[in-house]
Scaffold this motif. Structure first.
Motif, mmCIF file in Angstrom:
data_model
loop_
_atom_site.group_PDB
_atom_site.id
_atom_site.type_symbol
_atom_site.label_atom_id
_atom_site.label_comp_id
_atom_site.label_asym_id
_atom_site.label_seq_id
_atom_site.Cartn_x
_atom_site.Cartn_y
_atom_site.Cartn_z
ATOM 1 N N SER A 50 3.830 -0.910 -5.728
ATOM 2 C CA SER A 50 3.016 -0.038 -6.574
ATOM 3 C C SER A 50 1.528 -0.286 -6.365
ATOM 4 N N ILE A 51 1.161 -1.522 -6.148
ATOM 5 C CA ILE A 51 -0.247 -1.842 -5.896
ATOM 6 C C ILE A 51 -0.701 -1.221 -4.583
ATOM 7 N N LYS A 52 0.124 -1.341 -3.563
ATOM 8 C CA LYS A 52 -0.187 -0.735 -2.264
ATOM 9 C C LYS A 52 -0.369 0.778 -2.407
ATOM 10 N N LYS A 53 0.522 1.392 -3.157
ATOM 11 C CA LYS A 53 0.455 2.834 -3.376
ATOM 12 C C LYS A 53 -0.814 3.215 -4.135
ATOM 13 N N MET A 54 -1.169 2.419 -5.149
ATOM 14 C CA MET A 54 -2.367 2.697 -5.930
ATOM 15 C C MET A 54 -3.611 2.673 -5.052
ATOM 16 N N VAL A 55 -3.712 1.668 -4.182
ATOM 17 C CA VAL A 55 -4.877 1.558 -3.299
ATOM 18 C C VAL A 55 -4.930 2.742 -2.345
ATOM 19 N N GLU A 56 -3.784 3.097 -1.777
ATOM 20 C CA GLU A 56 -3.748 4.194 -0.810
ATOM 21 C C GLU A 56 -4.117 5.524 -1.453
ATOM 22 N N GLU A 57 -3.732 5.706 -2.708
ATOM 23 C CA GLU A 57 -4.061 6.949 -3.398
ATOM 24 C C GLU A 57 -5.527 6.985 -3.820
ATOM 25 N N THR A 58 -6.092 5.809 -4.087
ATOM 26 C CA THR A 58 -7.477 5.734 -4.550
ATOM 27 C C THR A 58 -8.469 5.817 -3.389
ATOM 28 N N ILE A 59 -8.109 5.234 -2.238
ATOM 29 C CA ILE A 59 -8.986 5.220 -1.070
ATOM 30 C C ILE A 59 -8.265 5.937 0.070
ATOM 31 N N PRO A 60 -8.408 7.246 0.176
ATOM 32 C CA PRO A 60 -7.708 8.004 1.212
ATOM 33 C C PRO A 60 -8.024 7.487 2.618
ATOM 34 N N GLY A 61 -6.983 7.377 3.420
ATOM 35 C CA GLY A 61 -7.160 6.964 4.807
ATOM 36 C C GLY A 61 -7.146 5.467 5.032
ATOM 37 N N ILE A 62 -7.049 4.661 3.973
ATOM 38 C CA ILE A 62 -7.061 3.216 4.146
ATOM 39 C C ILE A 62 -5.715 2.713 4.672
ATOM 40 N N ASP A 63 -5.747 1.737 5.565
ATOM 41 C CA ASP A 63 -4.542 1.049 6.024
ATOM 42 C C ASP A 63 -4.344 -0.182 5.157
ATOM 43 N N VAL A 64 -3.181 -0.307 4.538
ATOM 44 C CA VAL A 64 -2.874 -1.446 3.681
ATOM 45 C C VAL A 64 -1.713 -2.223 4.282
ATOM 46 N N LEU A 65 -1.953 -3.491 4.567
ATOM 47 C CA LEU A 65 -0.917 -4.378 5.098
ATOM 48 C C LEU A 65 -0.531 -5.358 4.011
ATOM 49 N N SER A 66 0.712 -5.254 3.522
ATOM 50 C CA SER A 66 1.230 -6.190 2.538
ATOM 51 C C SER A 66 2.075 -7.211 3.290
ATOM 52 N N LEU A 67 1.622 -8.446 3.322
ATOM 53 C CA LEU A 67 2.210 -9.467 4.190
ATOM 54 C C LEU A 67 3.630 -9.826 3.781
ATOM 55 N N MET A 68 4.510 -9.849 4.780
ATOM 56 C CA MET A 68 5.880 -10.319 4.598
ATOM 57 C C MET A 68 6.036 -11.624 5.372
ATOM 58 N N ILE A 69 6.381 -12.693 4.670
ATOM 59 C CA ILE A 69 6.597 -13.990 5.305
ATOM 60 C C ILE A 69 8.096 -14.152 5.530
ATOM 61 N N GLY A 70 8.554 -13.707 6.665
ATOM 62 C CA GLY A 70 9.985 -13.675 6.963
ATOM 63 C C GLY A 70 10.374 -12.295 7.452
ATOM 64 N N LYS A 71 11.668 -12.114 7.698
ATOM 65 C CA LYS A 71 12.144 -10.855 8.255
ATOM 66 C C LYS A 71 12.699 -9.898 7.205
ATOM 67 N N THR A 72 12.939 -10.401 6.001
ATOM 68 C CA THR A 72 13.476 -9.567 4.929
ATOM 69 C C THR A 72 12.745 -9.867 3.628
ATOM 70 N N ASP A 73 12.917 -8.987 2.638
ATOM 71 C CA ASP A 73 12.316 -9.221 1.329
ATOM 72 C C ASP A 73 12.829 -10.520 0.710
ATOM 73 N N ILE A 74 14.117 -10.785 0.898
ATOM 74 C CA ILE A 74 14.702 -12.003 0.327
ATOM 75 C C ILE A 74 14.083 -13.243 0.969
ATOM 76 N N GLN A 75 13.965 -13.240 2.295
ATOM 77 C CA GLN A 75 13.323 -14.361 2.975
ATOM 78 C C GLN A 75 11.878 -14.517 2.526
ATOM 79 N N ASP A 76 11.212 -13.406 2.343
ATOM 80 C CA ASP A 76 9.817 -13.415 1.911
ATOM 81 C C ASP A 76 9.686 -14.122 0.563
ATOM 82 N N THR A 77 10.554 -13.777 -0.367
ATOM 83 C CA THR A 77 10.529 -14.420 -1.690
ATOM 84 C C THR A 77 10.853 -15.908 -1.591
#
Length: 296
Positions: A50-77
């Motif tokens: 939701s945060i990524k979406k909020m930024v993208e909607e507020t700043i058109p054209g911005i590239d947002v990279l949300s870091l994943m540490i691992g290969k899956t969401d579970i590994q990331d957590t």
């Protein structure tokens, strides 16, 4: 996650304002790199998504990279609890260096422990250049308590708390428990400085690393956001780089007060040109209010 999301969405306009300059020297929109906090993942639709979406909607054209540490969401957590922080930082530095979208620079926003992890990126990896760093509830001076953990991770945090209380600075706990690597015990300061694998290094508690100082000075802006009713971070003053005074566990001191005795503090070497700012946010379960902003 609902509380975290409400806090961040309420503070969203101010945080986005802190990203100024949004554009690089060629007037292109600077990308934004996000690093989530403990118990979360890069792409959780109830939080970072939701945060990524909020930024993208507020700043058109911005590239947002949300870091994943691992290969899956579970590994990331899971890696947010059990993967060596220095390895995580090295992985992120490598990923950022290989991303062509970031070659001209980027802004960064870290949440909870992601705040101090991104500061380590700024100090250790100046290329590509980080322009603005926003630490949202980041434990810049570490923690000395783990009173509450978010969401479904509460049982993991109960186990972590027991390990921290029994031996945070033992080799096995330091190497395999993320939160131990920024556990800052004011009652055992020498033990902390000697055995902390991560925090004591980036905060220059053992030796002054001139490269760290130089790289941090390259930031255009460093914004620290503190939640006035934080139930996760203890002490909450760490979010503004304050902490408990050495030798006791009740009285805290501010970043500025610590300068008189801790000349090695890495932030003392940030230029005094309004590049360091603090933001206070009063957050409750159902209401978020922006309380104050003050330039240091």
């Amino acid at each position: 996650m609902t509380t975290l999301l409400s806090m961040l969405l309420g503070a969203g306009p101010l945080l986005l304002l802190a990203l100024n300059p949004v554009h690089g020297s060629d007037n292109a929109t600077l990308p934004l790199v996000l690093w989530h906090g403990m118990g979360d993942s890069c792409c959780n639709p109830l939080s970072m998504g939701s945060i990524k979406k909020m930024v993208e909607e507020t700043i058109p054209g911005i590239d947002v990279l949300s870091l994943m540490i691992g290969k899956t969401d579970i590994q990331d957590t899971e890696n947010g609890f059990f993967m060596d922080v220095n390895e995580q930082v090295s992985m992120v530095c490598s990923q950022l260096a290989q991303d062509p979208k970031l070659k001209d620079g980027y802004n960064a926003m870290g949440f909870s422990q992601g705040g101090q992890f991104l500061r380590a990126v700024a100090q250790r990896c100046p290329s590509p250049p980080m322009k603005t760093l926003i630490s949202v509830g980041g434990q810049q001076q570490g923690v000395y308590g783990l009173p509450k953990c978010p969401g479904e991770s509460s049982h993991i945090c109960d186990w972590i708390r027991k390990k921290l209380n029994s031996g945070a600075y033992t080799d096995i706990v330091q190497k395999h428990l993320v939160q131990a690597q920024y556990w800052h015990d004011p009652l055992n300061d020498d033990l902390y400085k000697k055995h902390s694998l991560f925090l004591a290094d980036i905060n220059q508690e053992r030796v002054v690393n001139e490269t760290y100082k130089k790289n941090l000075q390259l930031l255009d802006k460093f914004v620290m956001v503190k939640f006035l009713q934080d139930s996760v971070v203890d002490p909450a003053d760490t979010e503004w780089f304050g902490f408990l005074k050495t030798g006791q566990a009740k009285e805290t001191e501010t970043l500025q007060e610590s300068f008189t005795e801790q000349d090695r503090q890495v932030l003392k070497h940030v230029p005094c040109n309004n590049s360091l700012s603090s933001v206070a946010t009063l957050a409750t379960e159902f209401q978020t209010a922006l309380e104050a902003t003050s330039a240091q």
